[in-house]
Design a protein around this motif. Structure first.
Motif, PDB file in Angstrom:
ATOM      1  N   GLY A 248       9.442 -18.132  15.335  1.00 17.17           N
ATOM      2  CA  GLY A 248       8.224 -18.251  16.145  1.00 17.17           C
ATOM      3  C   GLY A 248       6.979 -18.049  15.309  1.00 17.17           C
ATOM      4  O   GLY A 248       6.866 -17.083  14.555  1.00 17.17           O
TER       5      GLY A 248
ATOM      6  N   ASN B 125       1.926 -13.337  16.411  1.00 15.12           N
ATOM      7  CA  ASN B 125       2.781 -12.264  15.888  1.00 15.12           C
ATOM      8  C   ASN B 125       3.598 -12.731  14.689  1.00 15.12           C
ATOM      9  O   ASN B 125       3.726 -12.009  13.696  1.00 15.12           O
TER      10      ASN B 125
ATOM     11  N   GLU C 290       9.775 -22.610  13.400  1.00 12.48           N
ATOM     12  CA  GLU C 290       9.039 -22.906  14.633  1.00 12.48           C
ATOM     13  C   GLU C 290       9.626 -24.162  15.278  1.00 12.48           C
ATOM     14  O   GLU C 290       9.823 -25.168  14.625  1.00 12.48           O
TER      15      GLU C 290
ATOM     16  N   SER D  64      -5.188 -19.785  24.304  1.00  9.13           N
ATOM     17  CA  SER D  64      -5.970 -18.566  24.066  1.00  9.13           C
ATOM     18  C   SER D  64      -7.221 -18.890  23.258  1.00  9.13           C
ATOM     19  O   SER D  64      -7.258 -19.863  22.499  1.00  9.13           O
ATOM     20  N   SER D  65      -8.245 -18.057  23.454  1.00  9.04           N
ATOM     21  CA  SER D  65      -9.529 -18.351  22.842  1.00  9.04           C
ATOM     22  C   SER D  65     -10.256 -17.098  22.365  1.00  9.04           C
ATOM     23  O   SER D  65     -10.962 -17.134  21.372  1.00  9.04           O
ATOM     24  N   TRP D  66     -10.081 -15.989  23.087  1.00 17.32           N
ATOM     25  CA  TRP D  66     -10.886 -14.790  22.842  1.00 17.32           C
ATOM     26  C   TRP D  66     -10.069 -13.789  22.046  1.00 17.32           C
ATOM     27  O   TRP D  66      -8.924 -13.520  22.389  1.00 17.32           O
TER      28      TRP D  66
ATOM     29  N   VAL E   9      15.504 -22.494  16.828  1.00 17.72           N
ATOM     30  CA  VAL E   9      16.607 -21.580  16.488  1.00 17.72           C
ATOM     31  C   VAL E   9      17.535 -21.473  17.699  1.00 17.72           C
ATOM     32  O   VAL E   9      17.093 -21.200  18.812  1.00 17.72           O
TER      33      VAL E   9
ATOM     34  N   SER F  13       9.754 -13.329  17.632  1.00 12.85           N
ATOM     35  CA  SER F  13       8.753 -13.075  18.669  1.00 12.85           C
ATOM     36  C   SER F  13       8.979 -14.088  19.776  1.00 12.85           C
ATOM     37  O   SER F  13       8.278 -15.086  19.898  1.00 12.85           O
TER      38      SER F  13
ATOM     39  N   GLN G 175      -9.606 -20.574  33.235  1.00 13.60           N
ATOM     40  CA  GLN G 175      -8.268 -19.994  33.287  1.00 13.60           C
ATOM     41  C   GLN G 175      -8.005 -19.426  34.672  1.00 13.60           C
ATOM     42  O   GLN G 175      -8.850 -18.753  35.248  1.00 13.60           O
TER      43      GLN G 175
HETATM   44  C1  LIG Z   1      -3.088 -19.842  28.696  1.00 14.92           C
HETATM   45  C2  LIG Z   1      -3.123 -18.579  27.882  1.00 14.92           C
HETATM   46  C3  LIG Z   1      -4.343 -18.093  27.450  1.00 14.92           C
HETATM   47  C4  LIG Z   1      -4.386 -16.924  26.693  1.00 14.92           C
HETATM   48  N1  LIG Z   1      -5.601 -16.493  26.261  1.00 14.92           N
HETATM   49  C5  LIG Z   1      -5.669 -15.435  25.443  1.00 14.92           C
HETATM   50  C6  LIG Z   1      -6.915 -15.060  24.864  1.00 14.92           C
HETATM   51  O1  LIG Z   1      -7.945 -15.706  25.082  1.00 14.92           O
HETATM   52  N2  LIG Z   1      -6.937 -13.979  24.041  1.00 14.92           N
HETATM   53  C7  LIG Z   1      -5.776 -13.279  23.755  1.00 14.92           C
HETATM   54  O2  LIG Z   1      -5.846 -12.298  22.995  1.00 14.92           O
HETATM   55  N3  LIG Z   1      -4.579 -13.634  24.275  1.00 14.92           N
HETATM   56  C8  LIG Z   1      -4.499 -14.696  25.097  1.00 14.92           C
HETATM   57  N4  LIG Z   1      -3.290 -15.077  25.599  1.00 14.92           N
HETATM   58  C9  LIG Z   1      -2.097 -14.305  25.235  1.00 14.92           C
HETATM   59  C10 LIG Z   1      -1.624 -14.724  23.841  1.00 14.92           C
HETATM   60  O3  LIG Z   1      -1.517 -16.121  23.798  1.00 14.92           O
HETATM   61  C11 LIG Z   1      -0.272 -14.077  23.540  1.00 14.92           C
HETATM   62  O4  LIG Z   1      -0.445 -12.690  23.526  1.00 14.92           O
HETATM   63  C12 LIG Z   1       0.238 -14.560  22.189  1.00 14.92           C
HETATM   64  O5  LIG Z   1       0.463 -15.947  22.246  1.00 14.92           O
HETATM   65  C13 LIG Z   1       1.519 -13.843  21.817  1.00 14.92           C
HETATM   66  O6  LIG Z   1       1.875 -14.302  20.537  1.00 14.92           O
HETATM   67  P1  LIG Z   1       3.384 -14.448  20.084  1.00 14.92           P
HETATM   68  O7  LIG Z   1       3.359 -14.786  18.651  1.00 14.92           O
HETATM   69  O8  LIG Z   1       4.146 -13.240  20.481  1.00 14.92           O
HETATM   70  O9  LIG Z   1       3.986 -15.600  20.998  1.00 14.92           O
HETATM   71  P2  LIG Z   1       3.626 -17.137  21.158  1.00 14.92           P
HETATM   72  O10 LIG Z   1       2.197 -17.422  20.906  1.00 14.92           O
HETATM   73  O11 LIG Z   1       4.200 -17.522  22.475  1.00 14.92           O
HETATM   74  O12 LIG Z   1       4.456 -17.820  20.007  1.00 14.92           O
HETATM   75  C14 LIG Z   1       5.858 -17.860  20.029  1.00 14.92           C
HETATM   76  C15 LIG Z   1       6.273 -19.049  19.191  1.00 14.92           C
HETATM   77  O13 LIG Z   1       7.680 -19.007  19.059  1.00 14.92           O
HETATM   78  C16 LIG Z   1       8.172 -20.319  19.170  1.00 14.92           C
HETATM   79  N5  LIG Z   1       9.574 -20.218  19.565  1.00 14.92           N
HETATM   80  C17 LIG Z   1      10.060 -19.668  20.702  1.00 14.92           C
HETATM   81  N6  LIG Z   1      11.397 -19.750  20.721  1.00 14.92           N
HETATM   82  C18 LIG Z   1      11.763 -20.353  19.565  1.00 14.92           C
HETATM   83  C19 LIG Z   1      13.024 -20.726  19.009  1.00 14.92           C
HETATM   84  N7  LIG Z   1      14.181 -20.495  19.643  1.00 14.92           N
HETATM   85  N8  LIG Z   1      13.033 -21.330  17.797  1.00 14.92           N
HETATM   86  C20 LIG Z   1      11.879 -21.574  17.129  1.00 14.92           C
HETATM   87  N9  LIG Z   1      10.664 -21.257  17.621  1.00 14.92           N
HETATM   88  C21 LIG Z   1      10.608 -20.649  18.825  1.00 14.92           C
HETATM   89  C22 LIG Z   1       7.268 -20.954  20.216  1.00 14.92           C
HETATM   90  O14 LIG Z   1       7.290 -22.367  20.153  1.00 14.92           O
HETATM   91  C23 LIG Z   1       5.920 -20.375  19.822  1.00 14.92           C
HETATM   92  O15 LIG Z   1       5.241 -21.184  18.888  1.00 14.92           O
HETATM   93  C24 LIG Z   1      -3.204 -16.232  26.376  1.00 14.92           C
HETATM   94  C25 LIG Z   1      -1.978 -16.722  26.821  1.00 14.92           C
HETATM   95  C26 LIG Z   1      -1.933 -17.884  27.557  1.00 14.92           C
HETATM   96  C27 LIG Z   1      -0.600 -18.390  28.006  1.00 14.92           C
END
Ligand SMILES: Cc1cc2nc3c(=O)[nH]c(=O)nc-3n(C[C@H](O)[C@H](O)[C@H](O)COP(=O)(O)OP(=O)(O)OC[C@H]3O[C@@H](n4cnc5c(N)ncnc54)[C@H](O)[C@@H]3O)c2cc1C
Length: 543
Positions: A10, A14, A33, A58-60, A258, A287, A394
Motif C-alpha cells: 500500500g 502511511n 501498490e 484528501s486535501s487538508w 498483494v 497499511s 465532502q
Molecule cells: C474522500 C476522503 C477525503 C479525505 N480527506 C482527508 C483530508 O483532507 N485530510 C486528511 O488528513 N485525511 C483525509 N482523509 C483520510 C486519509 O485519506 C486517510 O487517513 C489516509 O488515506 C490513510 O492512509 P493509508 O496509507 O493508511 O491508506 P490509503 O490512503 O487508503 O492507502 C492504502 C493503499 O493501499 C493499497 N492497497 C490496499 N490493499 C492492497 C493490496 N492487497 N495490494 C496492494 N495494494 C493495496 C490501496 O490501493 C491504497 O493505495 C480522507 C479520506 C477520504 C476517503
C-alpha cells in the motif's frame, strides 16, 4: 523473486512515510501498490475541465503537519518540491440554515472574541491551555500501543501534570460526546457550531464517545497549524516523496495486488501477488483494512484466534461522497466573510449534524447533510484558470447501503446508482445555493464520486450522465449530457495529476464522466452546453 529488507503493502501516506523513513535508515524497500498510481487517497486530477486541478479525495494536511512524520521528513520534502499554503487569518466557519455564521481564526483569542459570553471565552482558552500543557504526554499515549510498556511514561507524566483530578478530567473527556461537552462547558453555542461538524473527520458523530476530547484537540490543531494545503494540489505531496533521494532507492511496484502475506515460523517473510513473490528479510508492513489483513492476506492459523475474532467484528463506518465543482468565478456567499474562508461547514452544529449522522447510520440519505465546502483556490490560484474558482465538497454522512431517503424524495431501491448520486449531489448544491445564491449561474461542470455498494452489496460503478444544476426557481434539469466544450476535456496531463482511476478501494466508485449543466433558460428538454472557456458563463445566461 525480488528481495528487500522491507516489503510495504500500500502506497498511501502511511506506506510512503514508512518507505521514506526505512530508506533513510538504510533499509532496502519494495513498495507494492495495486493501483496504477501511488498515493492512496492522495491525488490531484483535472476531474472537470482543463485547467481545474481538483484534490480527488484528501486535501487538508493539519494532522500530517502536526505529526512526528512531518517533524522528521518535512524539511527534506520541502527541499524536494513540497510547498504548503496556509491561512493566517480566518480559517474555518460554520453556517447554519438560518444564516448564522461562526468563524474560527488562527489566533484562539480572536476566535474567542466572537463568542457571546465572557465565561465561554475563558473556558475555551482554558481548555486549549490545559491541552497544550499536557500535549507531550497525550501525544505519547495516542501514538503508542495502549498495551505496551511504552505508554507508562506518558501516563505518569499526565498524572504528574494534573494529579488524579486532572487524569480524571481527561478520562471523562474520552468517554463523553462532543455534544455533551459543548452543552456542559459553554453557555453559548459557538463551540458546538464550529467544532461538532469537525468530528466527522474523526469518523464520529456529535453523540459518539471521545468527541469531548477530540473537539478540543481539533480546535488546538486548527489554531496551531491551520489547515495547510499543498501548493499546486495534493498530488505534489506524492511527487515530493517520489523525488526524495532516499526513496529513489525504493522499488515501487504499481498495478500489483498483494494476494497473500507469506508467514514462516510465525514471522511475515514476504508477500505474493499472482505468481510473483517479494521476500522481506526484516519486515512486512501493510497499511490495509483489518478485514483485508486478517480476513484474506494472512494465512489461517498465523493469527491468534481472539485477534482474528476481533477483526471479524470490525465494521466499516458511514460512507462518504466527494463532489468537485468547476466555477466560472469565485462563489459569492450571502455573508461575504465566507468568501475567503478555506473550509466552510453547512451545519447547525450538533443539532443538524447529529440528525444527519443518525439518519445515515439508520441507512437513510440525510435530509439536511453537513456539507464541507473547501475553497482551496482562495490560497492557491494555480489550481484554477485565471479568475475562476472550484469547490471541493465532502459529505461524510452517507449510508454504504441506502435503505431510504429521509427527505422522501430520492429512490434508493437500486442502491448507489448514478441517478441517485446525482440526485443527492443536487440536494447538496441546492443547500449551498441557499447561502450563496449565485452558485447555479457559476457552475461549469460537476464531478461526483459516490459510494458504490448496491442494496445487494454488489459493487457497482457510478457514471455521471445527467445534469445536476438547479435553476434559481428551483427547477431541476435532468437527462442531459453535454459534450465538454472544445479544449476543456478533462485529461491526465499536468504535474501531480494522474489518469482518473475507475475504482478505488474501500467501497468507492469513481465516476468516469463529468456532466455539464445547461446554461440557457430553455428548459429540461433542450439544455444548452456551457461556453468554451471558464469565464463564458454569466448571470444573464444562468439557468
Ligand atoms: C474522500 C476522503 C477525503 C479525505 N480527506 C482527508 C483530508 O483532507 N485530510 C486528511 O488528513 N485525511 C483525509 N482523509 C483520510 C486519509 O485519506 C486517510 O487517513 C489516509 O488515506 C490513510 O492512509 P493509508 O496509507 O493508511 O491508506 P490509503 O490512503 O487508503 O492507502 C492504502 C493503499 O493501499 C493499497 N492497497 C490496499 N490493499 C492492497 C493490496 N492487497 N495490494 C496492494 N495494494 C493495496 C490501496 O490501493 C491504497 O493505495 C480522507 C479520506 C477520504 C476517503
Amino acid at each position: 523473486m525480488a528481495e528487500a529488507d522491507a516489503v510495504i503493502v500500500g502506497s498511501g501516506v502511511n506506506g510512503l512515510v514508512a518507505a521514506a523513513e526505512l530508506a533513510l535508515a538504510g533499509w532496502s524497500v519494495v513498495l507494492v501498490e495495486r493501483e496504477p498510481n501511488i498515493g492512496g487517497f492522495i491525488a490531484t486530477e483535472e476531474r472537470t475541465l482543463l485547467g481545474y486541478l481538483h484534490d480527488t479525495y484528501s486535501s487538508w494536511h493539519p494532522l500530517f503537519v502536526s505529526g512526528p512524520a512531518y517533524a522528521r521528513l518535512g524539511e527534506l520534502l520541502h527541499r524536494h518540491g513540497l510547498e504548503y499554503r496556509n491561512a493566517d487569518e480566518w480559517v474555518t466557519a460554520s453556517v447554519a440554515d438560518d444564516g448564522r455564521v461562526t468563524l474560527a481564526h488562527r489566533d484562539p483569542r480572536r476566535t474567542a472574541e466572537g463568542f457571546a459570553h465572557d465565561e465561554d471565552r475563558a473556558a475555551y482558552l482554558a481548555a486549549l491551555g490545559r491541552l497544550g500543557d499536557n500535549m507531550a504526554a497525550i501525544g505519547g499515549l495516542m501514538s503508542g500501543e495502549l498495551r505496551s510498556p511504552a505508554v507508562f511514561r506518558p501516563a505518569a507524566a499526565l498524572l504528574r501534570g494534573g494529579g488524579r483530578r486532572g487524569v480524571e478530567r481527561w478520562v471523562r473527556s474520552v468517554a463523553a460526546s462532543g455534544r455533551g461537552y459543548a452543552r456542559a462547558e459553554f453557555r453559548g453555542d459557538e463551540v458546538d457550531h464550529l467544532f461538532a461538524p469537525w468530528l466527522l473527520h474523526a469518523g464520529l458523530s456529535p453523540d459518539h464517545a471521545s468527541g469531548a476530547f477530540l473537539m478540543t484537540l481539533l480546535a488546538a490543531s486548527l489554531h496551531g497549524v491551520g489547515v495547510p494545503v499543498v501548493g499546486g494540489g495534493a498530488g505534489r505531496f506524492v511527487d515530493a516523496f517520489t523525488s526524495l533521494p532516499a526513496t529513489t532507492g525504493v522499488r515501487v511496484e504499481t498495478g500489483t495486488r498483494v494476494d497473500r502475506i507469506l508467514v514462516e515460523q510465525g514471522r511475515a517473510v514476504g508477500v505474493a501477488s499472482g505468481g510473483r513473490v517479494f521476500r522481506a528479510r526484516r519486515a512486512v508492513l501493510a497499511s490495509v483494512t483489518p478485514t483485508a489483513l486478517y480476513g484474506t492476506l494472512l494465512p489461517q492459523g498465523s493469527v491468534r484466534p481472539e485477534l482474528r475474532d476481533q477483526a471479524r467484528r470490525f465494521r466499516y463506518g458511514r460512507a462518504a461522497m466527494q463532489i468537485h465543482v468547476a466555477l466560472s468565478q469565485p462563489l459569492g456567499w450571502r455573508d461575504a466573510r465566507l468568501n475567503t474562508v478555506l473550509v466552510v461547514y453547512l451545519s447547525d452544529g450538533s443539532g443538524s449534524t447529529g440528525i444527519a449522522c443518525a439518519e445515515a447510520e439508520a441507512g437513510l440519505l440525510p435530509r439536511r447533510p453537513t456539507v464541507v465546502v473547501g475553497q482551496q483556490y482562495v490560497l492557491d490560484s494555480s489550481r484554477v484558470p485565471p479568475g475562476a474558482a472550484a469547490l471541493w465538497l465532502q459529505l461524510q454522512e452517507l449510508p454504504p447501503t441506502p435503505r431510504g431517503d429521509a427527505a422522501g424524495e430520492l429512490d434508493t431501491a437500486q442502491g448507489w446508482t448514478p441517478e441517485l448520486a446525482q440526485g443527492y449531489a443536487d440536494r447538496v448544491l441546492s443547500r449551498i445555493a441557499r447561502h450563496a445564491p449565485d452558485l447555479p449561474g457559476k457552475i461549469l461542470a460537476v464531478d461526483v464520486i459516490a459510494p458504490r455498494t448496491s442494496p445487494a452489496g454488489t459493487p457497482t460503478r457510478s457514471t455521471a450522465t445527467r445534469t445536476v444544476a438547479r435553476s434559481n426557481s428551483t427547477r431541476a434539469f435532468s437527462g442531459a449530457l453535454c459534450p465538454p466544450p472544445d479544449g476543456m476535456r478533462p485529461t491526465s496531463a499536468g504535474s501531480g495529476t494522474s489518469a482518473p482511476p475507475l475504482t478505488r478501494g474501500r467501497g468507492w466508485a469513481v465516476s468516469p464522466g463529468t456532466w455539464w449543466p445547461p446554461r440557457s433558460p430553455q428548459g429540461p428538454d433542450s439544455p444548452a452546453c456551457p461556453g468554451s472557456h471558464p469565464g463564458a458563463g454569466s448571470e444573464a445566461d444562468a439557468v
